[in-house]
Design a protein around this motif. Structure first.
Motif, PDB file in Angstrom:
ATOM      1  N   UNK B 224       0.701  -1.048  -0.064  1.00  0.00           N
ATOM      2  CA  UNK B 224       0.024   0.097  -0.025  1.00  0.00           C
ATOM      3  C   UNK B 224       0.900   1.282  -0.052  1.00  0.00           C
ATOM      4  N   UNK B 225       1.945   1.131   1.063  1.00  0.00           N
ATOM      5  CA  UNK B 225       2.652   2.485   0.660  1.00  0.00           C
ATOM      6  C   UNK B 225       3.526   2.685  -0.479  1.00  0.00           C
ATOM      7  N   UNK B 226       3.815   1.782  -1.171  1.00  0.00           N
ATOM      8  CA  UNK B 226       4.386   1.967  -2.636  1.00  0.00           C
ATOM      9  C   UNK B 226       3.430   2.303  -3.647  1.00  0.00           C
ATOM     10  N   UNK B 227       1.942   1.697  -3.734  1.00  0.00           N
ATOM     11  CA  UNK B 227       1.085   1.959  -4.472  1.00  0.00           C
ATOM     12  C   UNK B 227       0.725   3.675  -4.255  1.00  0.00           C
ATOM     13  N   UNK B 228       0.786   3.996  -2.675  1.00  0.00           N
ATOM     14  CA  UNK B 228       0.341   5.646  -2.727  1.00  0.00           C
ATOM     15  C   UNK B 228       1.178   6.329  -3.259  1.00  0.00           C
ATOM     16  N   UNK B 229       2.570   5.868  -3.541  1.00  0.00           N
ATOM     17  CA  UNK B 229       3.725   6.660  -4.162  1.00  0.00           C
ATOM     18  C   UNK B 229       3.051   6.745  -5.718  1.00  0.00           C
ATOM     19  N   UNK B 230       2.767   5.741  -6.268  1.00  0.00           N
ATOM     20  CA  UNK B 230       2.174   5.737  -7.610  1.00  0.00           C
ATOM     21  C   UNK B 230       1.391   6.779  -7.877  1.00  0.00           C
ATOM     22  N   UNK B 231       0.273   6.652  -6.958  1.00  0.00           N
ATOM     23  CA  UNK B 231      -0.768   7.519  -6.934  1.00  0.00           C
ATOM     24  C   UNK B 231      -0.189   9.322  -6.736  1.00  0.00           C
ATOM     25  N   UNK B 232       0.556   9.236  -5.878  1.00  0.00           N
ATOM     26  CA  UNK B 232       1.145  10.697  -5.667  1.00  0.00           C
ATOM     27  C   UNK B 232       1.593  11.321  -6.866  1.00  0.00           C
ATOM     28  N   UNK B 233       2.121  10.400  -7.619  1.00  0.00           N
ATOM     29  CA  UNK B 233       3.065  10.750  -8.919  1.00  0.00           C
ATOM     30  C   UNK B 233       2.009  11.180  -9.867  1.00  0.00           C
ATOM     31  N   UNK B 234       0.841  10.248 -10.080  1.00  0.00           N
ATOM     32  CA  UNK B 234      -0.266  10.581 -11.026  1.00  0.00           C
ATOM     33  C   UNK B 234      -1.024  11.839 -10.416  1.00  0.00           C
TER      34      UNK B 234
END
Lengths: 441, 441
Positions: B224-234
């Motif tokens: 989840x913390x890694x995925x959150x970074x992907x979302x932050x990028x987008x």
């Protein structure tokens, strides 16, 4: 030891038979042709329509005749072969789509409806010189609810004359006849199979006077002296309305013939402003299609006597009878653009030159400020100049070579540190300082 | 007693689903659009090519993916179903034909090859708003043998900006990203299924931040913390190059990411002359197609947030690998003209007005000398005026009514017996004598 995987031989694309495709420098000429044709059509008040590439098969098949065999139907590549028959097919001319368009949008159109249409059409023909599977046609038609003035019959060839002159297609003749003359003359001679006789006379161009005579006698049992009069009619070709007296001299009486002579005389007389040698009353012209009922046209390029007609058409009485409970008469002409263009191209008669319409190349001095250079290009572009920037960080000779290869006539060297820019004319080699007002000559 | 034969009910043509067709007054606007787009493309030195409507099926199928199912193959209507598979099909985009064109004519082209292409394409899609079976695309691409300057990546959106401004499509945004940023960022995060992750992130527009987060965690087992970074990028979207710092603040390390950031910064910086609010570095943009390797573009009409992208494209490394023993890189953009035009038309946003471009109607005074009247029309036509003659022998009010219905602004009444002509302005009702120099205002 790893072995290098072998690269598969690339698939080499080949031209598809029956389809044309031009290099950019040829397309540039074709675009100028299309612009010219469009501007002449519009200068006479014709409006443009564009119809889909497809029509319902029911619509396309209604006309009947040989063309039906040439129709390309569409089907999804991955449908099962058991699927229902394809419902749509590519149009094979622009007349059928126009008829359907007029019927469908009848209440939204203003009559007389004067439209031009410049689109590709598709036919499953055996490809040969002058015959393509995909080709571009440029059509004009005038359609009305009741009468369409005969003045339009005279206006259309004037439009074609202006177009052909402007394009520089070389010497050409626009041959005009009237189906009523043929029908009236044949009826006056007592010939019963008028349609068949007209069909034979239409081959005058191909089989000559003897061939027509022989066919009329042998195929239709027409007495030789009667057939000789048909041939005599087909041999009448005049640049003015003197054809009327020559037809009358053949001594055939018919009311329909008289109507036809009056109509053709009107048309020929009203084209008198066209220089001699371009417009002919040619009484051999019949046009195969049955739906023509009055004026018929056929144009030839005189440098290519054996080449098919490059523009044809005529007057019809009933365009949309299949769709509406009324008949709409009209008169129209279709220019076979691909047929003309491809022939002149092959014959080296087209002014194919630069590979690009660009007028000015702005050089990118290595290491320069790209924003500053871009603004120079934008400045001249805003003044209507076609400007290309050289973006690669390459030495000046390489950039000049690009301009030469593309046929760009001028190259601009941005001045460093506020110095004036210099423009080089690549044709003369002359290089001068320029101000912001400069325009390519 | 004879009975009148019953007339069969005429076949009523209906629009074909998925195909558009405009009335003349709408087509007039579309023509102005096409002229404007072409003139902007040409002002930047792009040359036009036109390819056949069809390609060999082998060529069209090479790209793979969903589009293959939408291909329309051609077959002759009256061939037997047992005939060999159809060999050609209609193109579904202009990229595949361009790639084939470049490979086929490789030795005759000058590189960098800058081409524009404005043609219909066909797809067997389920028709809905914004999706058609036949639609018009306007493409530009720059292709070269080795490198294509990143300056072109910045030039293409400037061209689209100029086009959209000129057309008056309403508020729009051109969103730019770089696939290297996405790939480098995901790799730097240790995500293995990068392509799948990008595909999910590409749905940001549709499923939102929560949806992307959920999909990444559930479908790809990403913490989840890694995925959150992907979302932050987008979620990073900036009008200038401040996106660079915001990406770096997420603390992901990757050489590819750095390259992508440098490239996107270059592109954004070189579009600084475009007024704010139109160009965005939008790190959510991915573009589904795998062949994009650097810059990617996607444009939206801001008045229609749910409407699909109206212009898209990007940079690719290998255009013609299937045809030539070399890779040609390039960058391109495709404007979905029909998609924009049809939406604005439906929404009443197009300046649809006169049914015709005619500027002047020359009245035919009943019984007048037709030659004299025709020469008046020819005179003004030679001066560049679009002139229509009224040919029917009808009363003046009827002729004026025709001008009004067609939206022709001026009507000329020929002077009798050498008297000066009079021109009436139908908008103001003003009528004045005119000289040979007169031009419509």
């Amino acid at each position: 030891m790893s072995t290098k995987p072998s690269t598969p031989a690339p698939y080499k694309p080949e031209p598809i038979t029956g389809y044309t495709e031009w290099l950019p420098e040829v397309r540039l000429v074709e675009l100028r042709w299309l612009d010219h044709i469009r501007s002449v059509f519009e200068s006479y008040g014709f409006c443009n329509i564009e119809t889909p590439a497809v029509e319902e098969i029911e619509v396309l098949s209604a006309k009947g005749g040989d063309t039906e065999k040439e129709i390309y139907a569409l089907r999804r590549l991955y449908e099962s072969p058991n699927d229902a028959e394809p419902r749509v097919a590519l149009h094979y001319d622009l007349t059928v789509p126009m008829a359907r368009y007029v019927a469908q949008h009848y209440n939204d159109l203003v009559f007389p409806f004067k439209r031009y249409q410049m689109q590709k059409v598709w036919r499953g023909e055996r490809p040969q010189e002058g015959r393509y599977r995909e080709f571009l046609q440029c059509d004009i038609d005038v359609i009305d609810n009741e009468d369409v003035s005969m003045s339009f019959d005279a206006e259309l060839p004037i439009i074609v004359y202006e177009i052909f002159q402007g394009l520089g297609v070389g010497p050409f003749s626009i041959n005009v006849n009237n189906r009523k003359i043929l029908q009236g003359f044949y009826q006056g001679l007592g010939i019963e199979q008028v349609t068949e006789a007209i069909r034979i006379a239409d081959k005058f161009d191909k089989i000559g006077a003897d061939g027509v005579l022989k066919s009329l006698v042998e195929q239709l049992n027409i007495p030789a002296d009667v057939a000789a009069k048909c041939v005599a009619l087909a041999q009448i070709r005049t640049g003015d309305s003197s054809f009327v007296e020559r037809v009358r001299a053949l001594g055939v009486q018919s009311e329909l013939l008289e109507t036809g002579l009056t109509e053709l005389q009107f048309v020929i007389d009203h084209m008198k402003d066209i220089p001699a040698g371009h417009i002919w009353a040619d009484l051999s012209i019949a046009r195969g299609l049955d739906y023509y009922t009055g004026t018929v046209y056929e144009c030839k390029l005189l440098d290519y006597p054996g080449y098919p007609s490059v523009c044809s058409g005529g007057r019809y009485e009933n365009l949309v009878g299949a769709y509406l409970r009324k008949k709409l008469p009209g008169v129209g002409l279709s220019i076979g653009l691909t047929r003309i263009f491809a022939k002149l191209l092959k014959d080296g008669k087209l002014p194919v030159a630069a590979k690009s319409g660009t007028q000015l190349l702005v050089v990118y001095p290595q290491g320069a400020d790209r924003d500053a250079v871009r603004r120079i290009a934008a400045h001249y572009r805003a003044k209507g100049v076609k400007v290309e920037m050289y973006h690669e960080d390459k030495k000046t000779p390489k950039q000049l070579q690009y301009a030469v290869r593309k046929g760009i006539p001028y190259v601009l060297f941005p001045g460093a540190d506020g110095a004036p820019h210099q423009v080089k004319n690549l044709a003369t080699g002359e290089q001068v300082e320029v101000t912001a007002d400069w325009l390519p000559g």
